[in-house]
Design an enzyme around this catalytic site. Structure first.
Site, PDB file in Angstrom:
ATOM      1  N   GLU A  98       0.869  -1.187   0.000  1.00 20.93           N
ATOM      2  CA  GLU A  98       0.000   0.000   0.000  1.00 20.93           C
ATOM      3  C   GLU A  98       0.898   1.226   0.000  1.00 20.93           C
ATOM      4  OE1 GLU A  98      -3.207  -0.009  -0.602  1.00 20.93           O
ATOM      5  OE2 GLU A  98      -2.767  -2.116  -0.909  1.00 20.93           O
TER       6      GLU A  98
ATOM      7  N   CYS B 123      -1.672   9.253   3.678  1.00 18.27           N
ATOM      8  CA  CYS B 123      -1.716   8.850   2.272  1.00 18.27           C
ATOM      9  C   CYS B 123      -3.023   9.308   1.651  1.00 18.27           C
ATOM     10  CB  CYS B 123      -1.564   7.342   2.165  1.00 18.27           C
ATOM     11  SG  CYS B 123      -2.803   6.460   3.120  1.00 18.27           S
TER      12      CYS B 123
HETATM   13  N1  NAD Z   1      -1.726   3.391   1.022  1.00 20.99           N
HETATM   14  C1  NAD Z   1      -1.709   3.350   2.347  1.00 20.99           C
HETATM   15  O1  NAD Z   1      -2.507   2.679   2.987  1.00 20.99           O
HETATM   16  C2  NAD Z   1      -0.678   4.145   3.086  1.00 20.99           C
HETATM   17  C3  NAD Z   1      -0.807   4.319   4.462  1.00 20.99           C
HETATM   18  C4  NAD Z   1       0.153   5.066   5.142  1.00 20.99           C
HETATM   19  C5  NAD Z   1       1.218   5.629   4.453  1.00 20.99           C
HETATM   20  N2  NAD Z   1       1.305   5.451   3.124  1.00 20.99           N
HETATM   21  C6  NAD Z   1       2.403   6.071   2.373  1.00 20.99           C
HETATM   22  O2  NAD Z   1       3.611   5.920   3.101  1.00 20.99           O
HETATM   23  C7  NAD Z   1       4.486   6.997   2.834  1.00 20.99           C
HETATM   24  C8  NAD Z   1       4.960   7.578   4.147  1.00 20.99           C
HETATM   25  O3  NAD Z   1       5.507   6.600   4.948  1.00 20.99           O
HETATM   26  P1  NAD Z   1       7.068   6.391   5.109  1.00 20.99           P
HETATM   27  O4  NAD Z   1       7.746   7.711   5.027  1.00 20.99           O
HETATM   28  O5  NAD Z   1       7.239   5.577   6.332  1.00 20.99           O
HETATM   29  O6  NAD Z   1       7.414   5.569   3.804  1.00 20.99           O
HETATM   30  P2  NAD Z   1       8.803   4.866   3.423  1.00 20.99           P
HETATM   31  O7  NAD Z   1       8.577   4.181   2.130  1.00 20.99           O
HETATM   32  O8  NAD Z   1       9.923   5.795   3.536  1.00 20.99           O
HETATM   33  O9  NAD Z   1       9.011   3.782   4.567  1.00 20.99           O
HETATM   34  C9  NAD Z   1       8.067   2.754   4.795  1.00 20.99           C
HETATM   35  C10 NAD Z   1       8.759   1.597   5.452  1.00 20.99           C
HETATM   36  O10 NAD Z   1       9.692   1.033   4.542  1.00 20.99           O
HETATM   37  C11 NAD Z   1      10.939   0.862   5.186  1.00 20.99           C
HETATM   38  N3  NAD Z   1      12.008   0.816   4.179  1.00 20.99           N
HETATM   39  C12 NAD Z   1      12.726   1.834   3.678  1.00 20.99           C
HETATM   40  N4  NAD Z   1      13.595   1.362   2.749  1.00 20.99           N
HETATM   41  C13 NAD Z   1      13.413   0.032   2.666  1.00 20.99           C
HETATM   42  C14 NAD Z   1      13.983  -1.010   1.896  1.00 20.99           C
HETATM   43  N5  NAD Z   1      14.942  -0.792   1.010  1.00 20.99           N
HETATM   44  N6  NAD Z   1      13.543  -2.274   2.079  1.00 20.99           N
HETATM   45  C15 NAD Z   1      12.570  -2.538   2.949  1.00 20.99           C
HETATM   46  N7  NAD Z   1      11.986  -1.593   3.718  1.00 20.99           N
HETATM   47  C16 NAD Z   1      12.396  -0.324   3.583  1.00 20.99           C
HETATM   48  C17 NAD Z   1      10.976   2.012   6.173  1.00 20.99           C
HETATM   49  O11 NAD Z   1      11.918   1.778   7.180  1.00 20.99           O
HETATM   50  C18 NAD Z   1       9.557   1.986   6.691  1.00 20.99           C
HETATM   51  O12 NAD Z   1       9.392   0.986   7.664  1.00 20.99           O
HETATM   52  C19 NAD Z   1       3.673   7.979   2.017  1.00 20.99           C
HETATM   53  O13 NAD Z   1       4.005   7.829   0.675  1.00 20.99           O
HETATM   54  C20 NAD Z   1       2.244   7.545   2.276  1.00 20.99           C
HETATM   55  O14 NAD Z   1       1.349   7.929   1.272  1.00 20.99           O
HETATM   56  C21 NAD Z   1       0.398   4.711   2.423  1.00 20.99           C
HETATM   57  N1  LIG Z   2      -6.680   5.108   6.411  1.00 22.72           N
HETATM   58  C1  LIG Z   2      -6.307   6.472   6.628  1.00 22.72           C
HETATM   59  C2  LIG Z   2      -5.084   6.863   5.871  1.00 22.72           C
HETATM   60  C3  LIG Z   2      -3.908   5.971   6.029  1.00 22.72           C
HETATM   61  C4  LIG Z   2      -2.720   6.540   5.329  1.00 22.72           C
HETATM   62  O1  LIG Z   2      -1.981   7.337   5.748  1.00 22.72           O
HETATM   63  C5  LIG Z   2      -7.437   7.390   6.185  1.00 22.72           C
HETATM   64  O2  LIG Z   2      -8.427   6.916   5.656  1.00 22.72           O
HETATM   65  O3  LIG Z   2      -7.331   8.586   6.377  1.00 22.72           O
END
Ligand code: NAD
Ligand code: A1AUG
Length: 513
Positions: free
Chosen positions: A285, A319
């Site tokens: 995600e 997100c």
């Molecule tokens: N779609 C969703 O449900 C959802 C929900 C929450 C956040 N997000 C997204 O997450 C992002 C923000 O979160 P973030 O800053 O923690 O994201 P990120 O991608 O920087 O990190 C996410 C995770 O990946 C790990 N990671 C980093 N490099 C890695 C590698 N090479 N291999 C394996 N793991 C690795 C990080 O340590 C962390 O645990 C935003 O883009 C946001 O939109 C999406």
């Molecule tokens: N599930 C949360 C968003 C998660 C991502 O950051 C929302 O619906 O606002």
């Protein structure tokens, strides 16, 4: 068992709740600065390499010191998870579910305390932190019930002379990689979905929110989850992240985070490692470039409220954040003015003191967002904010840039901060076209009182979670299964009836009489 119901949010206008939150903040403050070990097979392991988790709202405050794993310890974690899987996979589904129900009950008892940890570690205000805890509880209550449903008899077409059954069995060892922005809810949801389905996991928390994850791991130990089911392995993404993803014994990766890291994992997971005997499964995600669309028939006041909540809740670090407002030309000026007024009324300050807007999570995010604000100033008209805000932390003013073109960078790229782009649409159809004009497809909202337009949007607004006449954040477990299209990920629909299927495989046993 009582049917699933969402955990209610706490009303902080009630003096008793306010006092309880203050007491929890004081309790947690007294515990700041402690060191947290790795936990592998129940063994607590301290290492020489440690990372400080800093309060982004008060840079003098160390929330905790987290020991970091290396590849040797990552190997140990996978080995123990493999060993534990031999027994955990055969624990009855309702017994596995019971661990989640116990954990949910304990978390409910300590709701304010868990919220307080998030106030300090990632800078959530009280309401955002409370909602995060409520969602974590919901995930456990929901997935526990879902596993009981999937563990029961599954409907098959009857066939004479045969006794046929379909069982959802687990996959094996999973690597769980959550983000920092819902440091409790998403981490708990991803982890507990995997284990209740009968898998064992290596949990690698996000580097900016390890302490809240450590607190959850402590809670799971406290409720008696067998050792080795969750192995807690903080460490750098580049060092142990790649190692875990590529490991031949990893059966699946459950990832939530940025587009770039998701794509990297997708590439690496696709390659067969030596000794690997399965196609690894990926639940990913990722990011979003979500928008609130306002039709000419909308109520401008309601739309403005929804835009502000969507754009600036938790500093836009969701997100689901509505970082674009796409407004029909007939309402553009009035909605823009209302949004600017409401935004200027938002006070920025310490999350501990429950200001509407707190800090962004760390220095990297701070610098990146400030750079985007400078880009935005060249791409449109600055209407509010525009730079740093006061405070001993990573504070940024909620910022609005108006009259932005559809191909502007701030209309296309995920900023993940308190920056809102305003676009004037000549027609409703054009507004929907611009809404769809990103590589993402996570959430969207439409404010409209025109039934034909609502039905048009139902078909043509391409995103995983589409909301009418409400904000585009705040999905509720069970009510709004969550996940997006395109570069927003695999549309796993966390908190939905299909989610646990991603952590299982179906086995059919047919006995002929
Ligand atoms: N779609 C969703 O449900 C959802 C929900 C929450 C956040 N997000 C997204 O997450 C992002 C923000 O979160 P973030 O800053 O923690 O994201 P990120 O991608 O920087 O990190 C996410 C995770 O990946 C790990 N990671 C980093 N490099 C890695 C590698 N090479 N291999 C394996 N793991 C690795 C990080 O340590 C962390 O645990 C935003 O883009 C946001 O939109 C999406
Ligand atoms: N599930 C949360 C968003 C998660 C991502 O950051 C929302 O619906 O606002």
């Amino acid at each position: 068992m009582i049917p699933f119901r969402n955990e209610p949010f706490t009303n902080f206008a009630d003096p008793a709740n306010k006092e309880a939150m203050k007491a929890a903040l004081a309790k947690v403050k007294a515990e700041l600065g402690k060191e947290y070990p790795l936990v592998i097979g129940g063994e607590k392991i301290t290492t020489g390499k440690k990372v400080k988790s800093i309060n982004p709202g008060n840079l003098d405050e160390i929330v905790g010191i987290q020991c970091q794993a290396n590849q040797e310890l990552a190997q140990k974690a996978v080995d123990i998870a493999m060993e534990t899987f031999k027994t955990w996979q055969f624990v009855e589904p309702h017994v596995r579910a019971n661990y989640l129900f116990k954990a949910a009950a304990e978390m409910r008892r300590r709701k304010f305390e868990f919220a307080a940890w998030m106030v300090y570690e990632v800078g959530k205000n009280w309401g955002e932190a409370d909602a995060d805890v409520a969602e974590a509880i919901d995930f456990m209550e929901f997935y526990g019930r879902e596993m009981i449903r999937l563990g029961g008899p599954q409907p098959l077409v009857p066939y004479e002379g045969e006794d046929n059954h379909l069982y959802y069995i687990p996959l094996g060892v999973g690597v769980v990689i959550p983000p920092w922005n819902f440091p409790l809810a998403i981490m708990v949801g991803m982890t507990t979905a995997a284990i209740v389905s009968g898998n064992t996991v290596v949990l690698k928390p996000a580097s900016t929110s390890p302490v809240i994850a450590a607190k959850f791991v402590e809670l799971m130990e406290q409720i008696g989850l067998p050792k080795g089911v969750i192995n807690f392995l903080p460490g750098s993404g580049s060092e142990i992240g790649d190692f875990l993803v590529e490991h031949p014994k990893t059966r699946f990766v459950s990832f939530t985070g940025s587009r770039d890291v998701g794509i990297r994992i997708n590439e690496r997971i696709a390659k067969q490692a030596e000794g690997q005997i399965w196609i690894k499964r990926l639940v990913a995600e990722m990011g979003g470039k979500d928008a609130v669309v306002v039709d000419a028939s909308a109520d401008p006041e309601e739309a403005a409220t929804g835009i502000v909540q969507s754009a600036f809740g938790f500093q836009g670090q969701k997100c689901s954040a509505g970082s674009r407002a796409i407004v029909h030309k007939d309402l553009y000026d009035v909605v823009l003015q209302k949004v600017v007024e409401k935004t200027k009324a938002l006070q920025v300050g310490l999350p501990e003191e429950n200001y509407a807007i707190g800090p962004v999570v760390d220095e990297n995010a701070y610098n990146k967002i400030l750079e985007y604000i400078e880009v935005g100033k060249k791409e449109g008209r600055l209407m509010a904010g525009g730079g740093k805000a006061e405070g001993n932390g990573y504070y940024i003013q909620p910022t609005i840039i108006a009259d932005v073109k559809e191909d502007a960078r701030i209309m296309l790229e995920e900023i993940f901060g308190p920056v809102l782009a305003f676009y004037k649409a000549d027609s409703f159809e054009k507004a929907i076209e611009v809404f769809n004009n990103t590589e993402y497809g996570l959430t969207g909202a439409l404010y409209s009182n025109d039934r034909e337009h609502l039905e048009y949007a139902r078909k043509y607004m391409h995103c995983g979670n589409l909301y009418f006449n409400r904000k585009c954040t705040g999905a509720l477990v069970g009510v709004h299964p969550f996940g997006g299209f395109n570069m927003s990920g695999t549309d796993s629909k966390a908190g939905g009836r299909d989610y646990l299927l991603l952590f299982t495989q179906a086995k059919v046993v047919s006995e002929r009489f």
